[in-house]
Scaffold this active site. Structure first.
Site, PDB file in Angstrom:
ATOM      1  N   CYS A 102       0.854  -1.180   0.000  1.00  0.00           N
ATOM      2  CA  CYS A 102       0.000   0.000   0.000  1.00  0.00           C
ATOM      3  C   CYS A 102       0.894   1.234   0.000  1.00  0.00           C
ATOM      4  CB  CYS A 102      -0.898  -0.010   1.230  1.00  0.00           C
ATOM      5  SG  CYS A 102      -1.939   1.455   1.384  1.00  0.00           S
ATOM      6  N   CYS A 107       0.377   3.204   3.506  1.00  0.00           N
ATOM      7  CA  CYS A 107       0.832   2.697   4.808  1.00  0.00           C
ATOM      8  C   CYS A 107       1.942   1.648   4.745  1.00  0.00           C
ATOM      9  CB  CYS A 107      -0.353   2.147   5.599  1.00  0.00           C
ATOM     10  SG  CYS A 107      -1.007   0.583   4.990  1.00  0.00           S
ATOM     11  N   CYS A 146      -7.344  -1.062   1.322  1.00  0.00           N
ATOM     12  CA  CYS A 146      -6.330  -1.601   2.236  1.00  0.00           C
ATOM     13  C   CYS A 146      -6.999  -1.826   3.583  1.00  0.00           C
ATOM     14  CB  CYS A 146      -5.180  -0.612   2.371  1.00  0.00           C
ATOM     15  SG  CYS A 146      -3.953  -1.094   3.614  1.00  0.00           S
ATOM     16  N   CYS A 204      -5.290   0.656   6.461  1.00  0.00           N
ATOM     17  CA  CYS A 204      -5.485   2.111   6.550  1.00  0.00           C
ATOM     18  C   CYS A 204      -6.747   2.604   5.844  1.00  0.00           C
ATOM     19  CB  CYS A 204      -4.259   2.850   6.007  1.00  0.00           C
ATOM     20  SG  CYS A 204      -4.015   2.707   4.228  1.00  0.00           S
ATOM     21  N   CYS A 244      -8.483  -5.005 -10.158  1.00  0.00           N
ATOM     22  CA  CYS A 244      -8.082  -3.899 -11.022  1.00  0.00           C
ATOM     23  C   CYS A 244      -7.610  -2.775 -10.103  1.00  0.00           C
ATOM     24  CB  CYS A 244      -9.293  -3.493 -11.865  1.00  0.00           C
ATOM     25  SG  CYS A 244      -8.974  -2.204 -13.046  1.00  0.00           S
TER      26      CYS A 244
END
Length: 142
Positions: free
Chosen positions: A55, A58, A104, A107, A129
């Protein structure tokens, strides 16, 4: 797969001002405001380098290159997340269609959408995607 909950408390909590300091304006728009980068413009769309995709907000590992495939849709595509619980699924009925948003789980940042049953020859029959700007590739450990 999808839930309707968008009020979840995530392990990593930052204020909007803290996110704006941490992210570029474009990253903030996609990750925190559920924007979308233009198709075929992201750095990982046609990338085949081995690695893990974390991510961008984070740093948590979300996807791996071993689950990445060419879908020719304009964004990086994966057939599964790196592990159970790394992403969360939110029902998305914006733009006059029913989709499943992928965030995510650490976060709450917007990553993209997941689609099922499109006929891709993948083990899961799913296509995650994902916006390139939502992730950062790191080399495989070892």
């Amino acid at each position: 797969m999808a839930t309707n909950s968008t009020n979840r408390i995530y392990p990593l909590q930052l204020t909007n001002d803290e996110w704006r300091t941490k992210l570029t304006a474009e990253e903030y728009h996609v990750l925190r405001e559920a924007g979308t980068e233009r198709p075929f413009t992201g750095e990982y769309t046609d990338d085949h380098t081995e690695g893990v995709y974390n991510c961008r907000a984070c740093g948590v590992e979300l996807f791996r290159s071993t689950e990445k495939f060419d879908s020719h849709c304009g964004w990086p595509s994966f057939f599964a997340p790196a592990a159970e619980g790394k992403v969360e699924y939110i029902e998305d009925v914006s733009l006059g269609m029913k989709r499943v948003e992928v965030r995510c789980a650490n976060c709450g940042s917007h990553l993209g959408h997941v689609f099922e049953g499109e006929g891709y020859a993948t083990p899961t029959d799913q296509r995650y995607c994902i916006n390139s700007i939502s992730i950062r590739r790191e080399p495989l450990a070892g």
